[in-house]
Design an enzyme around this catalytic site. Structure first.
Site, PDB file in Angstrom:
ATOM      1  N   GLY A  61      35.888  43.538  36.274  1.00  0.00           N
ATOM      2  CA  GLY A  61      35.224  44.826  36.148  1.00  0.00           C
ATOM      3  C   GLY A  61      35.793  45.834  37.119  1.00  0.00           C
ATOM      4  N   ASN A  62      35.432  47.075  36.906  1.00  0.00           N
ATOM      5  CA  ASN A  62      35.898  48.182  37.725  1.00  0.00           C
ATOM      6  C   ASN A  62      35.454  48.018  39.180  1.00  0.00           C
ATOM      7  OD1 ASN A  62      37.035  50.702  38.392  1.00  0.00           O
ATOM      8  ND2 ASN A  62      36.171  51.697  36.589  1.00  0.00           N
ATOM      9  N   ALA A  64      33.197  48.543  42.126  1.00  0.00           N
ATOM     10  CA  ALA A  64      31.753  48.807  42.214  1.00  0.00           C
ATOM     11  C   ALA A  64      31.024  48.572  40.895  1.00  0.00           C
ATOM     12  CB  ALA A  64      31.482  50.219  42.720  1.00  0.00           C
ATOM     13  N   SER A  65      31.558  47.676  40.074  1.00  0.00           N
ATOM     14  CA  SER A  65      30.867  47.337  38.823  1.00  0.00           C
ATOM     15  C   SER A  65      29.770  46.298  39.019  1.00  0.00           C
ATOM     16  CB  SER A  65      31.884  46.828  37.786  1.00  0.00           C
ATOM     17  OG  SER A  65      32.539  45.665  38.256  1.00  0.00           O
ATOM     18  N   GLY A  66      29.700  45.689  40.197  1.00  0.00           N
ATOM     19  CA  GLY A  66      28.656  44.702  40.476  1.00  0.00           C
ATOM     20  C   GLY A  66      29.161  43.279  40.560  1.00  0.00           C
ATOM     21  N   THR A  69      27.574  41.226  43.487  1.00  0.00           N
ATOM     22  CA  THR A  69      26.202  40.846  43.184  1.00  0.00           C
ATOM     23  C   THR A  69      26.162  39.671  42.220  1.00  0.00           C
ATOM     24  OG1 THR A  69      25.468  43.129  43.492  1.00  0.00           O
ATOM     25  CG2 THR A  69      23.996  41.667  42.274  1.00  0.00           C
ATOM     26  N   GLU A 137      36.270  36.135  41.568  1.00  0.00           N
ATOM     27  CA  GLU A 137      36.176  37.584  41.457  1.00  0.00           C
ATOM     28  C   GLU A 137      37.565  38.117  41.093  1.00  0.00           C
ATOM     29  OE1 GLU A 137      34.673  41.500  43.992  1.00  0.00           O
ATOM     30  OE2 GLU A 137      34.918  39.567  44.999  1.00  0.00           O
TER      31      GLU A 137
END
Length: 262
Positions: A61-62, A64-66, A69, A137
């Site tokens: 994901g981009n 700060a896409s999470g 988390t 990640e």
């Protein structure tokens, strides 16, 4: 570290080793993308030799896409190995911060950072694991197809640098087995990512404009629609924290036990 630091003697040692493995490695490892199935040959690949490898899930994901988390949520589950991006390594290479240098002057430092990213992500893929599930990640694949491509297409990476990185990536993926069983895509709007960036205040990210996040978003959309590396699970990720935790719980079984083609 750069590609040029690997000696010619090391390459001469690696290539014969790959040929020896080719002679005894069976063909037939399968991989499935959304909408179809294809056979992925493992012949010619350097493999780790361990039996019963873990299920590998890459969270993409981009910025700060999470992703953090998501990894934190699954890290609380037993028998899960979580591998965050090695950002601390990118911030400190024998006292140097190539991540900050790249954001400040990408034309000069992109090749330096991305060569090191490629190396550190390769180490992540190849590291030994005793857990049945490994959650990473991002991956060496998105490092190339998203971030290197964005630098090149935006004119911030010279063609020769792009060619060198591509040669390294192509050799690695042709000669080293890097299996991925599922890609989890946290699909987030660039605007949401930009707002989250401003809130978390990482020093290197203060210079990232919305336009950069828009470019990364489009590259993810384009790559994940056509990739044949692994099955794809898309999770809408514009929700707040509680909403995202509900999403992870809802998809928990699907993520931890991805189905393989018969």
């Amino acid at each position: 570290m750069s590609a040029g630091s690997v000696s010619a003697s090391l390459i001469r040692c690696l290539i014969p080793a790959a040929r020896r493995i080719t002679a005894r490695t069976p063909v037939g490892t399968k991989s499935r993308a959304r909408g179809g199935t294809r056979q992925m040959a493992t012949a010619g690949k350097l493999v780790s030799g361990r039996e019963g490898r873990p299920t590998v899930v890459c969270v993409e994901g981009n910025i700060a896409s999470g992703k953090t988390t998501c990894l934190e949520y699954f890290s609380r589950i037993s028998d899960i190995e979580v591998l965050p991006e090695p950002i601390s390594n990118w911030r400190n290479v024998r006292g140097h911060n190539p991540l900050a240098l790249m954001y400040q002057d990408p034309e000069r430092w992109a090749i330096t950072l991305q060569t090191y990213v490629q190396l550190t992500m390769l180490k992540q893929h190849l590291s030994a694991s005793l857990a049945p599930v490994r959650m990473m990640e991002r991956s060496i694949f998105s490092a190339k197809h998203i971030f290197v491509e964005n630098l090149f297409r935006s004119g911030k990476m010279p063609e020769v640098d792009h060619a060198v990185l591509s040669e390294w990536f192509d050799w690695i993926t042709a000669n080293i087995s890097l299996p991925v069983d599922l890609i989890v895509y946290l699909q987030t709007s660039p605007e949401t990512c930009h707002e989250r960036l401003k809130r978390r205040c990482r020093e290197e990210e203060k210079v990232i404009p919305l336009e950069y996040l828009q470019s990364i978003h489009q590259l993810y959309e384009d790559w994940l629609l056509r990739q044949t590396l692994a099955p794809l699970l898309v999770i809408p990720a514009d929700h707040d924290l509680q909403g995202m935790l509900r999403q992870y719980e809802e998809h928990r079984e699907q993520i931890l036990t991805p189905r393989h083609p018969s």
